[in-house]
Design a protein around this motif. Structure first.
Motif, short mmCIF file in Angstrom:
data_model
loop_
_atom_site.label_atom_id
_atom_site.label_comp_id
_atom_site.label_asym_id
_atom_site.label_seq_id
_atom_site.Cartn_x
_atom_site.Cartn_y
_atom_site.Cartn_z
N GLY A 161 53.67 61.74 88.75
CA GLY A 161 53.74 62.30 87.28
C GLY A 161 53.38 61.44 86.23
N THR A 162 53.09 60.11 86.46
CA THR A 162 52.60 59.37 85.51
C THR A 162 51.19 59.66 84.82
OG1 THR A 162 53.91 57.32 86.02
CG2 THR A 162 51.99 57.06 84.63
N VAL A 163 51.15 60.01 83.53
CA VAL A 163 50.02 60.76 82.99
C VAL A 163 49.35 60.03 81.74
CG1 VAL A 163 51.33 62.04 81.48
CG2 VAL A 163 49.26 63.03 82.03
N VAL A 164 48.14 60.07 81.75
CA VAL A 164 47.26 59.37 80.63
C VAL A 164 46.72 60.04 79.73
CG1 VAL A 164 45.95 57.27 80.06
CG2 VAL A 164 47.39 57.18 82.15
N MET A 165 46.93 59.98 78.54
CA MET A 165 46.06 60.63 77.38
C MET A 165 44.97 59.63 76.50
SD MET A 165 47.42 63.11 74.47
CE MET A 165 46.40 64.71 73.86
N VAL A 166 43.81 59.84 76.85
CA VAL A 166 42.74 58.79 76.27
C VAL A 166 42.04 59.66 75.08
CG1 VAL A 166 40.57 57.70 76.69
CG2 VAL A 166 42.16 58.01 78.65
N ILE A 167 42.20 58.87 73.80
CA ILE A 167 41.88 59.59 72.58
C ILE A 167 40.55 58.58 72.19
CG2 ILE A 167 42.58 60.05 70.45
CD1 ILE A 167 45.26 59.92 71.32
N MET A 168 39.58 59.31 71.74
CA MET A 168 38.49 58.70 70.99
C MET A 168 38.46 58.57 69.57
SD MET A 168 35.24 61.00 71.83
CE MET A 168 35.79 62.20 73.04
N PHE A 169 38.39 57.75 68.95
CA PHE A 169 38.01 57.44 67.44
C PHE A 169 36.75 57.06 67.27
CE2 PHE A 169 42.72 56.71 68.61
CZ PHE A 169 43.30 57.49 67.69
N HIS A 170 36.24 57.85 66.17
CA HIS A 170 34.99 57.23 65.72
C HIS A 170 35.24 56.84 64.05
CE1 HIS A 170 32.91 59.30 69.22
NE2 HIS A 170 32.04 58.45 68.82
N SER A 171 35.92 57.75 63.27
CA SER A 171 36.20 57.47 62.04
C SER A 171 37.28 58.08 61.60
CB SER A 171 34.98 57.72 61.12
OG SER A 171 35.28 57.58 59.70
N GLY A 208 35.19 65.48 59.43
CA GLY A 208 34.03 65.87 60.42
C GLY A 208 34.98 66.15 61.88
N TYR A 209 34.29 66.96 62.77
CA TYR A 209 34.83 67.61 63.77
C TYR A 209 35.38 66.40 64.72
CZ TYR A 209 30.92 66.34 66.72
OH TYR A 209 29.84 65.85 67.40
N ASP A 210 34.59 65.05 64.67
CA ASP A 210 34.78 63.99 65.28
C ASP A 210 35.63 62.82 64.70
OD1 ASP A 210 32.72 63.24 63.63
OD2 ASP A 210 31.52 62.37 65.25
N ASP A 211 36.24 63.11 63.65
CA ASP A 211 37.07 62.26 62.87
C ASP A 211 38.33 62.67 62.42
OD1 ASP A 211 34.63 60.44 62.36
OD2 ASP A 211 33.96 61.98 60.54
N ILE A 212 39.19 61.97 61.80
CA ILE A 212 40.45 62.44 61.64
C ILE A 212 40.92 61.86 60.30
CG2 ILE A 212 41.42 60.42 62.78
CD1 ILE A 212 43.78 62.16 63.55
N VAL A 218 45.72 55.67 75.64
CA VAL A 218 44.59 54.80 75.42
C VAL A 218 43.88 55.23 74.13
CG1 VAL A 218 42.41 53.73 76.27
CG2 VAL A 218 44.10 54.40 77.89
N LEU A 219 44.06 54.23 73.02
CA LEU A 219 43.50 54.28 71.74
C LEU A 219 41.84 53.71 71.65
CD1 LEU A 219 46.56 53.37 69.82
CD2 LEU A 219 46.00 55.61 70.45
N LEU A 220 41.05 54.63 71.99
CA LEU A 220 39.70 53.80 72.33
C LEU A 220 38.68 54.21 70.98
CD1 LEU A 220 37.77 54.43 75.56
CD2 LEU A 220 36.61 53.59 73.59
N VAL A 221 38.72 53.29 70.26
CA VAL A 221 37.75 53.23 68.99
C VAL A 221 36.33 52.88 69.30
CG1 VAL A 221 37.15 52.03 66.98
CG2 VAL A 221 39.80 52.34 67.68
N ASP A 222 35.53 53.82 69.04
CA ASP A 222 33.98 53.71 69.39
C ASP A 222 33.16 52.92 68.15
OD1 ASP A 222 34.67 55.37 71.69
OD2 ASP A 222 32.76 56.68 71.39
N ASP A 223 32.17 52.22 68.49
CA ASP A 223 31.57 51.51 67.72
C ASP A 223 31.88 50.30 67.02
OD1 ASP A 223 29.71 53.48 68.66
OD2 ASP A 223 30.18 54.55 66.83
N ARG A 224 31.25 49.71 66.24
CA ARG A 224 31.61 48.49 65.46
C ARG A 224 32.40 48.85 63.89
NH1 ARG A 224 26.12 44.74 65.17
NH2 ARG A 224 26.16 44.02 67.55
N HIS A 225 33.51 48.08 63.68
CA HIS A 225 34.24 48.14 62.80
C HIS A 225 34.55 46.90 62.05
CE1 HIS A 225 34.68 52.52 62.84
NE2 HIS A 225 34.65 52.37 64.04
N PHE A 226 34.77 46.73 60.65
CA PHE A 226 35.35 45.30 60.19
C PHE A 226 36.65 45.46 60.34
CE2 PHE A 226 31.25 45.62 57.78
CZ PHE A 226 30.74 44.33 57.89
N ALA A 227 37.13 44.11 60.00
CA ALA A 227 38.63 43.76 60.41
C ALA A 227 39.43 44.55 59.55
CB ALA A 227 38.90 42.29 60.17
N GLN A 228 39.06 45.05 58.45
CA GLN A 228 39.78 45.83 57.58
C GLN A 228 40.33 47.28 58.06
OE1 GLN A 228 37.73 46.66 53.60
NE2 GLN A 228 39.75 47.80 52.97
#
Length: 386
Positions: free
Chosen positions: A108-118, A126-130, A171-181
């Motif tokens: 029953g251990t379960v994982v939710m993977v979330i993708m972040f673009h912006s 946008g639909y792929d942002d938050i 899993v907090l999965l951030v796509d692409d490059r981002h600056f440290a800020q």
């Protein structure tokens, strides 16, 4: 007279013999000598009885144990019918040993993977942002619901061997490059307060057109805030049936080389650019050493030996490629878009709870099956380690 004399002598002889038999020891206590033809038997000796014949032993009848039937894997009713869970460990004995090892993750251990673009502060989302406010609400809600963040290696270990992770993981999965800020503004507080690491799908294009980006990311890597994984080199050319092996291998191996060079680690996860993949691409990714891969298809959460994917194209969702033809569920893992998270958290939690209940209902039969079928070759289940 002669007759009388002979008779008298005979009587006297008999009397002497009789008197000797009644008194075996003489007056001076000497022991009488036994005739040479007899042997003295010690007083402690006993006669030995001749053993009686016994019946031939009858062997005990061997009881043949019939293993119980193993039931199908858990099927929730809340997923799209086309997005049904697939297994990837086909050996029942191997699966049951990993499942019921008390040192592994609980059923029953379960994982939710979330993708972040912006993550956007203001303006239209946008639909792929938050939005920033919604993002912080989402993070707090995840924590309140008992979720804890894990990195890519923890996820791969869990999926492959049922290694222990929190019973509700994200899993907090951030796509692409981002600056440290970007990471300092949105993710640092959760890393410092809760230890929540971010997985970054890093684009390994060699030319640095973003100034100090490499140095900033190397510093965050040293700190431990970011777990860098592969998102291709060219990145903007996605994998298709027309992709050559040379191109695909450059995307896979080039990512490994750049991440090793700049971050000192070897990526084990490949985040498919654009969500595109093919059976050949997945095969080559495996050969390059990747253990897991991620699509952009939000089909549901994932559990040990339990990945919801589709075997055929869905006309209602034409942009979602069918993962079944890849024949490797670990290379086509689903992810949620951030806009879906708040409405899906409860569903993910319930799926995990229902799966745990279903496993408990099957536990007795599965343990009996393992004992009868598996233990002779695989040994008994491990004991709980201290």
């Amino acid at each position: 007279m002669k007759y009388f004399t002979l008779l008298t002598i005979s009587v006297l002889a008999i009397a002497l013999v009789l008197s000797g038999c009644g008194n075996p020891a003489s007056a001076d206590n000497e022991t009488a000598t036994l005739p040479p033809t007899l042997t003295a038997v010690p007083a402690t000796s006993t006669a030995t009885a001749t053993p009686l014949p016994t019946d031939t032993p009858v062997p005990t009848a061997t009881i043949v144990r019939t293993p119980p039937a193993i039931q199908p894997i858990f099927q929730p009713t809340t997923l799209n019918p086309l997005d049904y869970p697939h297994t990837y460990i086909n050996n029942a004995c191997e699966y049951l040993k990993l499942k019921w090892d008390p040192n592994n993750a609980a059923p029953g251990t379960v994982v939710m993977v979330i993708m972040f673009h912006s993550i956007q502060k203001d303006g239209e989302i946008g639909y792929d942002d938050i939005g920033a406010g919604e993002f912080r609400t989402m993070m707090t809600t995840l924590k309140d619901q008992g979720f804890e963040a894990i990195n890519a290696t923890q996820l791969a270990d869990f999926l492959e061997t049922n290694a222990q992770i929190p019973e509700r993981s994200v899993v907090l999965l951030v796509d692409d490059r981002h600056f440290a800020q970007y990471y300092d503004t949105y993710f640092r507080e959760y890393y410092e307060q809760w230890g929540w690491q971010v997985v970054n799908a890093w684009i390994s294009y060699p030319e640095n057109t973003l100034g100090t980006l490499w140095g900033e990311m190397e510093a965050l890597n040293q700190e431990g805030l970011i777990d860098f994984q592969a998102h291709g080199v060219v990145h903007n050319i996605v994998a298709t049936e027309n992709s050559t092996d040379e191109f695909l291998l450059n995307e896979f191996n080039g990512s490994i080389e750049f991440i090793q060079e700049h971050f000192g680690t070897t990526p084990i996860a490949y985040i498919w650019p654009g969500g595109n993949f093919t059976p050949r691409a997945a095969e080559l990714a495996r050969q390059s050493g990747y253990r897991i891969g991620f699509t952009v298809n939000p089909r549901g959460p994932i559990m040990f030996n339990w990945i919801p994917i589709a075997d055929q194209k869905d006309n209602a969702r034409p942009a979602w490629l069918a993962e079944g033809p890849v024949n490797d569920p670990l290379m086509v893992l689903p992810r949620y878009w951030p806009s879906q998270v708040m409405s899906e958290i409860d569903n993910v939690r319930v799926i995990g709870k229902q799966a745990a209940t279903y496993a408990e209902e099957q536990k007795s039969a599965e343990l009996e099956y393992y004992d009868i079928v598996c233990s002779p070759s695989m040994g008994a289940l491990p004991s709980l380690e201290p």
